[in-house]
Write a protein that holds these residues in place. Structure first.
Motif, PDB file in Angstrom:
ATOM      1  N   GLY A 342       0.810  -1.214   0.000  1.00  0.00           N
ATOM      2  CA  GLY A 342       0.000   0.000   0.000  1.00  0.00           C
ATOM      3  C   GLY A 342       0.839   1.257   0.000  1.00  0.00           C
ATOM      4  N   LEU A 343       1.942   1.256   0.756  1.00  0.00           N
ATOM      5  CA  LEU A 343       2.823   2.423   0.784  1.00  0.00           C
ATOM      6  C   LEU A 343       3.515   2.618  -0.558  1.00  0.00           C
ATOM      7  N   GLU A 344       3.955   1.525  -1.145  1.00  0.00           N
ATOM      8  CA  GLU A 344       4.647   1.614  -2.433  1.00  0.00           C
ATOM      9  C   GLU A 344       3.709   2.119  -3.525  1.00  0.00           C
ATOM     10  N   THR A 346       1.585   4.380  -3.382  1.00  0.00           N
ATOM     11  CA  THR A 346       1.423   5.843  -3.396  1.00  0.00           C
ATOM     12  C   THR A 346       2.397   6.503  -4.363  1.00  0.00           C
ATOM     13  N   LEU A 348       5.199   7.614  -3.534  1.00  0.00           N
ATOM     14  CA  LEU A 348       5.932   8.637  -2.796  1.00  0.00           C
ATOM     15  C   LEU A 348       7.094   8.083  -1.988  1.00  0.00           C
ATOM     16  N   GLN A 372       9.898  16.160  -2.176  1.00  0.00           N
ATOM     17  CA  GLN A 372       8.468  16.309  -1.935  1.00  0.00           C
ATOM     18  C   GLN A 372       8.206  17.627  -1.216  1.00  0.00           C
ATOM     19  N   LEU A 422      -3.870   2.904   5.959  1.00  0.00           N
ATOM     20  CA  LEU A 422      -3.607   3.420   4.616  1.00  0.00           C
ATOM     21  C   LEU A 422      -4.604   4.502   4.220  1.00  0.00           C
ATOM     22  N   MET A 425      -3.452   7.468   6.012  1.00  0.00           N
ATOM     23  CA  MET A 425      -2.227   7.916   5.360  1.00  0.00           C
ATOM     24  C   MET A 425      -2.566   8.734   4.108  1.00  0.00           C
ATOM     25  N   ASP A 426      -3.534   8.253   3.341  1.00  0.00           N
ATOM     26  CA  ASP A 426      -3.938   8.961   2.125  1.00  0.00           C
ATOM     27  C   ASP A 426      -4.490  10.347   2.465  1.00  0.00           C
ATOM     28  N   LEU A 429      -1.512  12.565   3.480  1.00  0.00           N
ATOM     29  CA  LEU A 429      -0.676  12.934   2.338  1.00  0.00           C
ATOM     30  C   LEU A 429      -1.358  13.980   1.459  1.00  0.00           C
ATOM     31  N   THR A 430      -2.679  13.870   1.336  1.00  0.00           N
ATOM     32  CA  THR A 430      -3.421  14.856   0.543  1.00  0.00           C
ATOM     33  C   THR A 430      -3.261  16.247   1.139  1.00  0.00           C
ATOM     34  N   CYS A 433       0.602  17.463   0.902  1.00  0.00           N
ATOM     35  CA  CYS A 433       1.033  17.862  -0.439  1.00  0.00           C
ATOM     36  C   CYS A 433       0.611  19.294  -0.749  1.00  0.00           C
TER      37      CYS A 433
END
Length: 464
Positions: A342-344, A346, A348, A372, A422, A425-426, A429-430, A433
């Motif tokens: 799941g991390l991969e 992304t 990122l 980033q 996850l 996490m999403d 990250l949103t 960013c």
């Protein structure tokens, strides 16, 4: 005595009409239910342990283990005459662990349960120091290691041994066999590979290090033993990577420590130290305690300590056996791999360890890919707002400018919980960013299993 109750509701009682005692020892009593409520409510401010992916330690136990812990609350494991069956269960545990780690003769090995892997590691180090001294060692003893948990820095300082940490080199995250010759000499009491590195979760190459020490002995005549710090990997590889040679199958491995309260699935406060053969534990470290009219050897740094952890560890061993441990640990690896995928996905992150049982423990570690708009401290802080505790931290010496994150997956952490993580996490990250914070390590917080000495090593006066 406490004043008469004037209200029949707990939260109207006098003891809850002001804050909990803080400044000094309290003068007055309070009712047990009031004292309990005060402590209980303050602990609500702690994080949820099962959401703490920074810790290596057990955060889920079954009801039978909890019952055994409660029933053993008053058993002092050192009092072997009063609690002979507790002593017997500990002895069985030692033999089982020795068998798991392929000792030449598990029935005759010397070993002990400990309060944790740090105590077990220090016992292994002390045995190595005493063996070196018995061989005629003079001067300041030293040991060689890669990036290590702080217990080894404590061992070096508390017991007057020089620690020689091999710095990280190139794109490697561990001590490598080819690096150690430059750090070893006649005063090296041991080399300490970490079988489940704290920073990344990766296994150091114990077999390769053993071969390098064979070469050193052939060239110089100096015979240097190995102590394996298997705090996290000692109860994983035997079940999920049984062909990986790291334990007493290597004759140069003289002792191993592991945490029962990590991947051994025992409650907090359980560790094990095992020596390959009786001769590897110097007699000077052994004391005898009364036991059924006789004596039983003890060689712990602690004296009085609770027996429940060793008892419950034995319960885990016989409840699960090899088959059960293999099933449980394999499932934890599967969950770790699902998180890594799941991390991969992304795009990122670059994965450092993705939960491969042949490469490391049930953990996932990663770094940011490219430039980033945020750093990993920002992400760690943002995840904390949702209850997830995942530390970000710099790597050790010579790679200290590189920041990584590591999540340790433990018994009780499920596929569904990974999906929840996850999803959070999403969301984080949103936001990041768009709105980077630019936090530092100190601002983000998080327990990284590192520590800074109050007095730097160069200011500590050498022992003459």
């Amino acid at each position: 005595m406490p004043e008469d109750i004037e209200a029949d509701d707990l939260f109207a009682m006098a003891g809850l009409q002001h804050g909990a005692p803080r400044a000094g020892f309290p003068d007055k009593e309070m009712f047990a239910q009031v004292a309990y409520q005060l402590v209980h409510d303050e602990l609500l401010l702690d994080g949820v342990s099962r959401m703490n992916l920074a810790t290596f330690c057990t955060t889920w136990t079954d009801d039978y283990a909890r019952r055994l812990m409660a029933e053993s609350l008053d058993k002092n494991i050192v009092d072997k005459d009063e609690y002979p069956q507790t002593a017997e269960l500990e002895k069985r545990g030692v033999r089982m662990v020795a068998d798991l780690w392929n000792a030449p003769d598990p029935a005759t090995v010397l070993g002990t349960s400990t309060i944790g892997s740090s105590e077990a590691a220090m016992l292994g180090g002390l045995a190595a120091k005493f063996r070196w001294r018995a061989r005629g060692g003079q001067g300041t003893p030293n040991f060689v290691c890669g990036p290590v948990q702080v217990c080894w820095e404590k061992f070096a300082r508390y017991f007057d041994v020089e620690i020689r940490q091999v710095p990280l080199r190139g794109d490697h995250y561990m001590m490598r066999p080819e690096d150690i010759a430059a750090y070893c000499d006649a005063n090296t009491i041991m080399v300490v590979p970490t079988f489940g590195q704290t920073f990344t979760g990766l296994f150091e190459d114990v077999a390769g290090i053993s071969k390098a020490l064979d070469d050193i002995q052939a060239a110089t005549g100096v015979d240097i033993p190995i102590h394996v710090d298997a705090a996290s990997g000692g109860f994983l590889a035997p079940f999920c990577a049984p062909d990986l040679v790291w334990d007493f199958r290597l004759p140069r491995v003289k002792s191993i420590n592991a945490s029962g309260h990590k991947t051994g699935l025992a409650p907090l406060g359980a560790g094990w130290a095992i020596w390959r053969e009786p001769a590897d534990l110097p007699q000077e470290l052994i004391f005898n305690v009364d036991y059924l009219g006789g004596a039983m050897a003890t060689f712990n740094l602690n004296f009085s300590r609770p027996g429940g952890q060793a008892i419950t560890q034995y319960y885990d061993f016989i409840r699960l056996g090899r088959l059960g441990y293999t099933r449980v640990q394999s499932e934890i690896y599967r969950v770790a791999q699902y998180l890594a995928e799941g991390l991969e996905a992304t795009g990122l992150f670059d994965m450092i360890h993705a939960g491969d049982p042949n490469l490391g423990i049930t953990a996932v570690s990663w770094r940011l890919r490219g430039e980033q708009n945020f750093n990993l401290y920002d992400l760690s802080d943002r995840l904390r707002s949702r209850g997830w505790l995942i530390a970000a931290y710099p790597l050790p010496a010579d790679r200290g400018e590189e920041t990584i994150m590591r999540a340790v997956i433990r018994h009780g952490f499920t596929h569904d919980m990974v999906e929840l993580l996850l999803a959070d996490m999403d969301r984080c990250l949103t936001v990041l960013c768009k709105h980077a914070l630019g936090l530092s390590s100190a601002e983000a917080g998080g327990f990284t299993h590192s520590a800074t000495a109050a007095v730097p090593i160069e200011q500590v006066a050498p022992v003459r």
